[in-house]
Design an enzyme around this catalytic site. Structure first.
Site, PDB file in Angstrom:
ATOM      1  N   LYS A   1       0.856  -1.182   0.000  1.00  0.00           N
ATOM      2  CA  LYS A   1       0.000   0.000   0.000  1.00  0.00           C
ATOM      3  C   LYS A   1       0.900   1.243   0.000  1.00  0.00           C
ATOM      4  O   LYS A   1       1.865   1.298   0.756  1.00  0.00           O
ATOM      5  CB  LYS A   1      -0.913  -0.030   1.238  1.00  0.00           C
ATOM      6  CG  LYS A   1      -2.126   0.864   1.099  1.00  0.00           C
ATOM      7  CD  LYS A   1      -3.230   0.486   2.066  1.00  0.00           C
ATOM      8  CE  LYS A   1      -4.405   1.433   1.915  1.00  0.00           C
ATOM      9  NZ  LYS A   1      -5.577   1.021   2.677  1.00  0.00           N
TER      10      LYS A   1
ATOM     11  N   GLU B   1     -20.156  -5.321   9.008  1.00  0.00           N
ATOM     12  CA  GLU B   1     -21.161  -4.545   9.755  1.00  0.00           C
ATOM     13  C   GLU B   1     -22.249  -5.436  10.335  1.00  0.00           C
ATOM     14  O   GLU B   1     -22.711  -5.220  11.469  1.00  0.00           O
ATOM     15  CB  GLU B   1     -21.784  -3.477   8.853  1.00  0.00           C
ATOM     16  CG  GLU B   1     -20.857  -2.318   8.490  1.00  0.00           C
ATOM     17  CD  GLU B   1     -19.820  -2.654   7.418  1.00  0.00           C
ATOM     18  OE1 GLU B   1     -19.962  -3.708   6.761  1.00  0.00           O
ATOM     19  OE2 GLU B   1     -18.873  -1.875   7.221  1.00  0.00           O
TER      20      GLU B   1
ATOM     21  N   ARG C   1     -26.045  -2.002   5.608  1.00  0.00           N
ATOM     22  CA  ARG C   1     -25.720  -3.423   5.480  1.00  0.00           C
ATOM     23  C   ARG C   1     -26.355  -4.256   6.594  1.00  0.00           C
ATOM     24  O   ARG C   1     -26.602  -5.433   6.438  1.00  0.00           O
ATOM     25  CB  ARG C   1     -24.199  -3.607   5.619  1.00  0.00           C
ATOM     26  CG  ARG C   1     -23.401  -3.262   4.427  1.00  0.00           C
ATOM     27  CD  ARG C   1     -23.293  -4.479   3.551  1.00  0.00           C
ATOM     28  NE  ARG C   1     -22.936  -4.110   2.208  1.00  0.00           N
ATOM     29  CZ  ARG C   1     -21.728  -4.261   1.691  1.00  0.00           C
ATOM     30  NH1 ARG C   1     -20.774  -4.790   2.391  1.00  0.00           N
ATOM     31  NH2 ARG C   1     -21.506  -3.904   0.447  1.00  0.00           N
TER      32      ARG C   1
HETATM   33  C1  LIG Z   1     -19.204  -1.989   3.753  1.00  0.00           C
HETATM   34  C2  LIG Z   1     -18.021  -1.080   3.935  1.00  0.00           C
HETATM   35  N1  LIG Z   1     -17.489  -0.908   5.168  1.00  0.00           N
HETATM   36  C3  LIG Z   1     -16.435  -0.081   5.338  1.00  0.00           C
HETATM   37  C4  LIG Z   1     -15.887   0.577   4.278  1.00  0.00           C
HETATM   38  C5  LIG Z   1     -14.769   1.586   4.496  1.00  0.00           C
HETATM   39  N2  LIG Z   1     -13.529   1.153   3.817  1.00  0.00           N
HETATM   40  C6  LIG Z   1     -13.130   1.685   2.651  1.00  0.00           C
HETATM   41  S1  LIG Z   1     -11.697   1.042   2.102  1.00  0.00           S
HETATM   42  C7  LIG Z   1     -11.575   0.055   3.449  1.00  0.00           C
HETATM   43  C8  LIG Z   1     -10.400  -0.850   3.597  1.00  0.00           C
HETATM   44  C9  LIG Z   1     -10.350  -1.844   2.513  1.00  0.00           C
HETATM   45  O1  LIG Z   1      -9.250  -2.656   2.718  1.00  0.00           O
HETATM   46  P1  LIG Z   1      -8.671  -3.488   1.516  1.00  0.00           P
HETATM   47  O2  LIG Z   1      -9.766  -4.155   0.795  1.00  0.00           O
HETATM   48  O3  LIG Z   1      -7.584  -4.349   2.049  1.00  0.00           O
HETATM   49  O4  LIG Z   1      -8.093  -2.396   0.536  1.00  0.00           O
HETATM   50  P2  LIG Z   1      -6.813  -1.448   0.705  1.00  0.00           P
HETATM   51  O5  LIG Z   1      -7.345  -0.110   1.090  1.00  0.00           O
HETATM   52  O6  LIG Z   1      -5.915  -2.026   1.722  1.00  0.00           O
HETATM   53  O7  LIG Z   1      -6.200  -1.443  -0.641  1.00  0.00           O
HETATM   54  C10 LIG Z   1     -12.655   0.233   4.315  1.00  0.00           C
HETATM   55  C11 LIG Z   1     -12.827  -0.441   5.600  1.00  0.00           C
HETATM   56  C12 LIG Z   1     -16.480   0.372   3.016  1.00  0.00           C
HETATM   57  N3  LIG Z   1     -16.031   1.013   1.926  1.00  0.00           N
HETATM   58  N4  LIG Z   1     -17.524  -0.459   2.870  1.00  0.00           N
END
Ligand SMILES: Cc1ncc(C[n+]2csc(CCOP(=O)(O)OP(=O)(O)O)c2C)c(N)n1
Length: 632
Positions: free
Chosen positions: A288, A377, A405
């Site tokens: 990242k 969630e 959700r």
């Molecule tokens: C249902 C939901 N819950 C929380 C989020 C907030 N959110 C956006 S990106 C993220 C992290 C995603 O992690 P990952 O899939 O590993 O992607 P990275 O950012 O590490 O590339 C979160 C928790 C979301 N977009 N959707």
């Protein structure tokens, strides 16, 4: 200031232009794309780390696959800037996340290359599987359907449900697991440990390498992958792989882990993958923030850093920071610690948003009593119900938009059981630049329909503290507190706790001819509007309901007995929220007044600065002034 793309990037107006380049030119394209993203995001804030980590992956996908005929489905979509830039939106990218500009997430209406609209996580495999199934029913057997999902998003229940379904189909789905070992904050849970294990397990990787050697392949996933994979699978399916590989156990062919930053290798790999039919998963290891030192070092801060210096990585904060009122989020986080110190039954629950909602204050102070349960969630709500069933007092904090959700879990597992869970809805109302997928526009309406539910919305920091204090004493079932993104109005916010009478509103000021009835933070817009109207001799009364449910009927009798013109103001949909509640009350009690509802109209609102969106929807200070003048 105009940001110029590099020489090669400037010539790529769509993926066909990318495909004209030689394979050896791709690393240069990646460098230019990365630089372009860094420069833009430094000046026009958005998501950074995830985009930098997905650069090579994005270039290789568009180089190999026939987009938009082949479907790329980005999970969450916060890593799709490179995809947007390569698919005709380079010159509009300075308007990323802006009012009337382009969306920060893929959007089907925005581009034919955005195969599926996203913003919430863990949907990509389901959508890609549906597309693959549709293609196979329509005899489009050569189409490819690719879900690109991060390790964090893979922890969401929907992703598991989709894998379970994909594994028993022969659909042509490729799942690319973009594993950077982190979500926004550190990824949690057993899946994370599992992914680390298969990435680093010497035994697993030695066996796999041995397998390739035995089969005569120098490099894994070479030219004859189809035959190799077949041999590989039959030899290992019932033994090592099936038992030791989660994805193989789901009946998906597993490839990897491989370096997700070697664009040339990725191209070769994808070309090979195109020939392998059926559901399959490719596990990429990425970093990242790749290529920007500060972002690699502090991954959490650079998930979405705001303004920063593109050369040094220094984050630029506004100079009057100290004098401003605090963010509601900070008041929540610090107050929760205070309350937890007073009441040992209090525990905290967040689904993967500890810093966003400020649960991290409690996690640092009392790590045993605050839980980050992953991007989950639904689980967060039912887990809280379980904690409450045993007598604890959970504060379950979920962004309003993500609470959607968990609607059934709130109804079935909390409200129907009448359990004492304090549901904290952060980012209620229009949130700004994240746009339509992230606005918390529906919560007042969707929670109001649920029996046993209490719904509170503070107008300022003091009220938020008092509602949190009251929520843990309530003891009569679910207690929801919804508050907006961003700053409140009280620089001196550390007020002593007062227990509120649940369901009691207040008259903020008396007035003549017209009454404004508000809930939550927009009550402040009403106060400002009345100050402005005073100069013109117009003097509305203002009522702050504080609680949407139970609603203060005595106060509403006072409103309708004294005023025949009423304006309701809320930072949420006008369908089913405060305005609807007031009209229902008027009807049920046979009053006859003219009621004008201000709030989010019955449509999806795109991105922009919060002020721009409030104005657009007509419930900012000016909007209230205008509505009063029209009605009075
Ligand atoms: C249902 C939901 N819950 C929380 C989020 C907030 N959110 C956006 S990106 C993220 C992290 C995603 O992690 P990952 O899939 O590993 O992607 P990275 O950012 O590490 O590339 C979160 C928790 C979301 N977009 N959707």
């Amino acid at each position: 200031m105009e940001i110029k793309p590099g020489e090669r990037l400037s010539k790529i107006n769509d993926p066909a232009d990318l495909k004209k380049l030689k394979l050896r030119e791709l690393p240069q394209v990646c460098d230019e794309l990365r630089q372009f993203i860094i420069e833009h995001v430094s000046m026009n804030p958005g998501h950074l780390g995830a985009n930098l980590g997905a650069v090579e992956l994005t270039v290789a996908l568009h180089y190999v696959f026939d987009t938009p005929n082949d479907n790329l489905v980005w999970d969450v979509g916060h890593q799709a800037y490179g995809h947007k830039i390569l698919t005709g939106r380079r010159d509009d990218f300075h308007k990323n996340r802006s009012f009337k500009g382009i969306a920060g997430f893929p959007q089907m209406a925005e581009s034919k290359y955005d195969a599926f609209g996203t913003g919430h996580s863990s949907t990509s495999i389901s959508a890609a599987l549906g597309m693959a199934m549709a293609a196979s029913l329509m005899n489009e057997k050569d189409k490819h359907h690719i879900a690109i999902i991060g390790d964090g998003s893979m922890t969401g229940g929907m992703a598991m449900e989709a894998l379970n379904n994909a594994g028993v189909s022969d659909s042509n789905v490729l799942v690319i697991l973009n594993d950077n070992g982190i979500a926004i904050s550190k990824n949690t849970g057993a899946l994370k440990e599992y992914l680390t294990d298969i990435t680093t397990s010497k035994v697993y990787n030695r066996v796999k390498d041995l397998a390739w050697k035995l089969m005569g392949g120098g490099t894994p996933y070479g030219k004859n992958s189809r035959a190799l994979v077949h041999q590989f699978r039959s030899a290992f399916k019932s033994t090592i792989l099936k038992k030791s590989n989660l994805f193989e156990a789901f009946n998906l062919r597993y490839f990897g882990p491989v370096d997700g930053h070697d664009v040339i290798h990725l191209v070769r790999l994808f070309r090979d993958m195109k020939n392998i039919k059926g559901p399959k998963l490719l596990h990429l290891i990425t970093t990242k923030g790749k290529g920007f030192e500060m972002a690699e070092k502090d991954k959490e801060k650079f998930h979405a850093p705001g303004y920063f210096n593109k050369d040094t990585g220094e984050i630029i904060t506004s100079s009057c920071e100290g004098k401003q009122p605090p963010k509601y989020q900070v008041v929540f986080g610090k107050t929760l610690v205070e309350l937890a110190e007073m009441n040992e039954k209090i525990v905290g629950v967040t689904p993967a948003m500890p810093t966003g909602c400020s649960m991290d204050f409690m996690m640092n102070k009392m790590p045993d009593r605050a839980f980050d349960v992953g991007i989950a969630e639904q689980h967060a709500v039912t887990f809280s119900a379980g904690l409450a069933a045993e007598g604890l007092m959970p504060f379950c904090n979920i962004y309003s938009t993500f609470m959607q959700r968990a609607y059934d879990q709130v109804i079935h597992d909390v409200a129907l059981q009448n359990l004492n869970v304090v549901l904290c809805l952060d980012r209620g109302g229009l949130v700004g630049e994240d746009g339509a997928t992230h606005h918390g526009a529906f919560d007042l309406a969707y929670f109001r329909a649920i029996p046993n539910m209490t719904i509170a919305a503070p107008m300022n920091e003091e009220e938020l503290r008092d509602m949190m204090y009251t929520g843990q004493l309530h003891g009569k079932g679910p207690f929801a507190i919804r508050y907006p993104r961003g700053r409140g109005v009280m620089p001196e916010w550390k007020t002593p706790f007062k227990e509120q009478q649940v369901g009691l509103g207040r008259k903020i000021k008396d007035g003549k001819g017209i009454a404004i009835v508000s809930i939550g933070h927009p009550g402040n817009f009403a106060v400002e509007a009345c100050e402005k109207l005073k100069a013109e001799g117009i003097d509305p009364a203002i009522y702050d309901m504080r609680y949407l449910k139970p609603i203060d009927e005595e106060l509403l009798h006072d409103v309708f007995k004294n005023f025949s013109k009423v304006i309701t103001v809320e930072d949420g949909t006008i369908v089913g929220g405060l305005g609807s509640a007031v009209i229902e009350f008027m009807n049920d009690n046979k009053y006859n007044a003219q009621v004008k509802r201000l709030g989010v109209p019955d449509q999806f609102i795109e991105q922009g600065k919060p002020e721009e969106l409030f104005r657009e929807c007509g419930y900012d200070m000016e909007g209230i002034v205008k509505a009063v003048k029209e009605l009075v």
